[in-house]
Each structure stands twice: as C-alpha cells, then as structure tokens.
Design a protein around this motif. Structure first.
Motif, PDB file in Angstrom:
ATOM      1  N   SER A 232       0.831  -1.196   0.000  1.00 25.51           N
ATOM      2  CA  SER A 232       0.000   0.000   0.000  1.00 25.51           C
ATOM      3  C   SER A 232       0.869   1.251   0.000  1.00 25.51           C
ATOM      4  CB  SER A 232      -0.915   0.002   1.228  1.00 25.51           C
ATOM      5  OG  SER A 232      -0.145   0.125   2.416  1.00 25.51           O
ATOM      6  N   ASN A 233       0.232   2.392  -0.189  1.00 24.37           N
ATOM      7  CA  ASN A 233       0.969   3.664  -0.143  1.00 24.37           C
ATOM      8  C   ASN A 233       1.639   3.859   1.206  1.00 24.37           C
ATOM      9  OD1 ASN A 233      -0.257   3.887  -2.602  1.00 24.37           O
ATOM     10  ND2 ASN A 233      -1.058   5.939  -2.287  1.00 24.37           N
ATOM     11  N   GLU A 234       1.004   3.390   2.275  1.00 19.74           N
ATOM     12  CA  GLU A 234       1.560   3.553   3.614  1.00 19.74           C
ATOM     13  C   GLU A 234       2.772   2.653   3.834  1.00 19.74           C
ATOM     14  OE1 GLU A 234      -1.671   3.045   2.955  1.00 19.74           O
ATOM     15  OE2 GLU A 234      -2.283   5.140   3.247  1.00 19.74           O
ATOM     16  N   GLU A 235       2.836   1.538   3.106  1.00 15.32           N
ATOM     17  CA  GLU A 235       3.958   0.605   3.257  1.00 15.32           C
ATOM     18  C   GLU A 235       5.139   0.941   2.340  1.00 15.32           C
ATOM     19  OE1 GLU A 235       1.237  -3.298   4.440  1.00 15.32           O
ATOM     20  OE2 GLU A 235       1.582  -2.749   2.334  1.00 15.32           O
ATOM     21  N   LEU A 323       7.982   1.575  10.091  1.00 17.80           N
ATOM     22  CA  LEU A 323       7.787   1.600   8.638  1.00 17.80           C
ATOM     23  C   LEU A 323       8.429   0.387   7.970  1.00 17.80           C
ATOM     24  CD1 LEU A 323       8.459   5.390   7.904  1.00 17.80           C
ATOM     25  CD2 LEU A 323       6.250   4.229   7.842  1.00 17.80           C
TER      26      LEU A 323
END
Length: 389
Positions: A232-235, A323
């Motif tokens: 995902s964008n967050e990952e 992260l």
C-alpha cells in the motif's frame, strides 16, 4: 637504400588502404527510415491475447526555435498490436509502420494488472533473447490496462515517458530495472516488487480544465514471476528504506502521549543486512543508518537540551522501525522473497540451504527471524543554542 624507401612507402599505402576500408558501413540505415520507441506497455486483452502498445516519439511534430510554428498536436503517438505472445504483437505493430522500429531509446516498460497476474515469465523470456532491448530500463506496474496511462496530460514534460522515468530517477518510488527482475527470476525464487503508477483526474485551475494525471502509488508484490498482491501507499516508505540508499525522504510521526506531530527529513539512509545462523534458524540483522533534520514539530518540547534531543531521536528511530517492519511483515505474510534475503542465507550457509532443498521457500520463511537496528542520528533541530547579543 631506394629499395628500402620504396618498400616502406608500399607498406604505408597498404595500411592506409586498410584503415580507409574500415570506415565504411555495409549495413547502414538512414535515420529517416527509423522510428524510436520510448515506452512499451504490456497488457492482456479481453480475448486472452498479449497486447503490446508502443509509444513513439515524432520528430516531425517537435518544434524548436523562437520562430517555429508550435503545433497543438502531440509529439508522440501510441500504437498497439495483439498476438499470441509479445513477439507476435510487436510484429503486428511493425507491419503497419512505414519505418523500422528501433529500441535504443526505450526507457520505460509498464505492465498491466491482468498480464502481471497471469505471469511475467513470457515477457522475460522475450526480453532476454531479443538483442534489441536495453536491460537497464525502468519497469512499472499499473492496476488496470497499462495502455490507458497514455491518456495523461503532459504538463511538466513533453513526453509521457519522461513523467514515468523521472518517478524512478527521483526515487519517488523504489526503482527497479529489467535486469534486476531477470536476476531474481534466474537466480532466486522469481520474487521481487514492481513500483506502481496511478492515474486520476485532477482539476487544474491554471489550465482551466480537468486533466488525466499520472502519479505514483504503492508497489506490486511479485512471487514466482507473478503479481499476487501489492504494498500500500503507507507501506511504500518502508520498502524504499529497505531496498535502496535513499538520498532524501520525509517522515512524519506522532509524539508520545499525543503530544503533537513532527516531520523530519531523512538524508542518505543506507540499509545493510547480514545473516547469523542459530541452530536450524537464521536471524537476519537489518541495520538502517542515516541522519535526519527536524523540519516541523507541534510541541512545547525544549529542543535546546541534549536530553530532549535524544528523546526525540529515539521517537524518530521507532517510527522508522515501524515503517520497515510493516513492509517486511507484508512480504513475509505472502512468503515472497521481495528483498532477495534468500541470497544472504544460501551463500553464507550453503549446507543449511541444501538441507532446505526440498522446499526452500517454505523452510526459509519458517526458520527466518528478523531483527531491526535503526541508527538515524538527529543532526539538526532548527533551534539555535547560541545566545543572542
């Protein structure tokens, strides 16, 4: 004496004649007989055929100079062809063109979702055999039909290819090239990642209209040469930190106790991984080093004291660990060797790898443990410790 001079002149004449013959070109092709591909977009159409779209630069539509007539027409064109495989699709494109297709300027390959999920090995098999292709070419994934990306409005660049290439060059996404994907297929499990491009509509007030805008997204997870899922964008920040030496990245986090939000600019982060065997298990030590500058903080914390600076530095390191842990856990949950960590084990402990030979993927993920060590130094806080006069 005269005979010696005559012989020397004869030898020089023969040598000059041979050198002159080397300057000829027996297989020349005029520039006007060539057309240059800058991007290749690969899809699987609704009929199950391979559909390849090639983006050609059109020099006849490129206007330069102050007195030139700037045309409203686009300086590029997208042409598609379909076939049983990539080679046949490309042949259908060549058949309809008045010029010879040339691949020396190819910079980007974009793979559509349907083709990627069926399997990328047919594409890899073609690329490794076709001597016309350059292997240091950036590869992207698009969640849809890749050819639809050509609808984008080119605002900052003249060609769509430059928009996509700069995304990798500027490391807005973790870049990957064809040669790296080929390496993962023929030397490891065929696992990797492919950075994702996105397409959305954006209203630009300066243009007075809504345009198709191409940006970046997450990344596809490739397992055994097939796309099975995506980061995902967050990952994505974690993936970027684990795979590349990153010159610059912005990281935002929450201070403990909901005491506010902070943002830091990471600089020159460097990942390092080494394996240590512990009986039948292997521990992978993942170290990330770098420095950071504080650029924003919503807190009353006194940043002139070393104790508070160390406290903030620890918070930043925990955020970075969060992260990278998120990206590593995502790959591990899919049993995908996205980061090529299998090489750290099989080259250092070949005997252990031999013991896992019946099912090395399953054995590796069952016996592999991860340990993260984040060493990011808070270099600047933006607060001067010098007393004012």
């Amino acid at each position: 004496m005269l005979r010696h001079v005559t012989g020397l002149i004869l030898k020089i004449s023969l040598l000059a004649a041979l050198l002159a013959s080397l300057t000829g070109c027996w297989s020349k092709q005029e520039l006007n007989d060539r057309t240059f591909v800058s991007a290749m977009l690969v899809d699987l159409n609704e009929n199950g055929q391979t559909e390849v779209s090639t983006l050609f630069m059109l020099p006849n539509r490129i206007s330069t100079g102050l007195n030139s007539n700037v045309s409203n027409t686009k300086p590029f064109v997208l042409i598609s062809g379909s076939g049983a495989d990539v080679a046949e699709a490309l042949q259908h494109i060549q058949r309809d063109l008045p010029r010879k297709v040339t691949w020396g300027q190819l910079q980007v390959v974009i793979i559509g979702d349907r083709f990627a999920r069926k399997g990328l090995r047919p594409l890899f098999e073609h690329l490794v055999r076709a001597t016309d292709f350059r292997l240091p070419v950036y590869v992207f994934y698009f969640n849809g039909m890749a050819k639809n990306l050509a609808k984008l409005e080119t605002i900052f660049e003249r060609f769509p290819t430059e928009v996509w290439r700069e995304a990798a060059h500027m490391k807005q996404v973790p870049p990957i090239r064809i040669r790296e994907l080929l390496y993962s297929v023929w030397n490891n499990f065929g696992d990797s990642y492919i950075p994702e491009l996105s397409m959305r509509e954006m209203k630009l007030l300066s243009e007075g209209k809504t345009v198709k805008w191409s940006g970046v997204g997450g990344a596809a997870i490739m397992k055994d040469s097939k796309v099975i899922d995506r980061f995902s964008n967050e990952e994505m920040p974690g993936l970027l930190l684990l795979k590349n030496r990153v010159p610059e990245m912005l990281v935002t986090g929450q201070l403990p106790g909901n005491d506010g939000v902070y943002s830091v600019r990471l600089e020159d982060t460097r990942p390092n991984v080494y394996a240590v065997r512990e009986g039948s298990n292997v521990k992978l030590h993942v170290t990330i080093e770098g420095s950071a500058d504080l650029i924003a903080i919503e807190s009353n914390m006194n940043l002139t004291t070393s104790a508070n600076i160390k406290k903030l530095e620890a918070v930043i390191n925990r955020r970075i660990e969060q992260l990278v842990h998120g990206a590593a856990d995502k790959a591990k949950s899919e049993q995908a060797d996205t980061f090529q960590w299998s090489e750290k084990i099989k080259y250092k402990y070949p005997q252990l790898w031999l013991e896992w030979s019946d099912n090395p993927r399953k054995q590796m993920f069952e016996h592999m443990k991860l340990e993260f060590d984040i060493k990011v130094n808070l270099r600047g806080t933006g607060v001067s410790r010098t007393s004012t006069m």
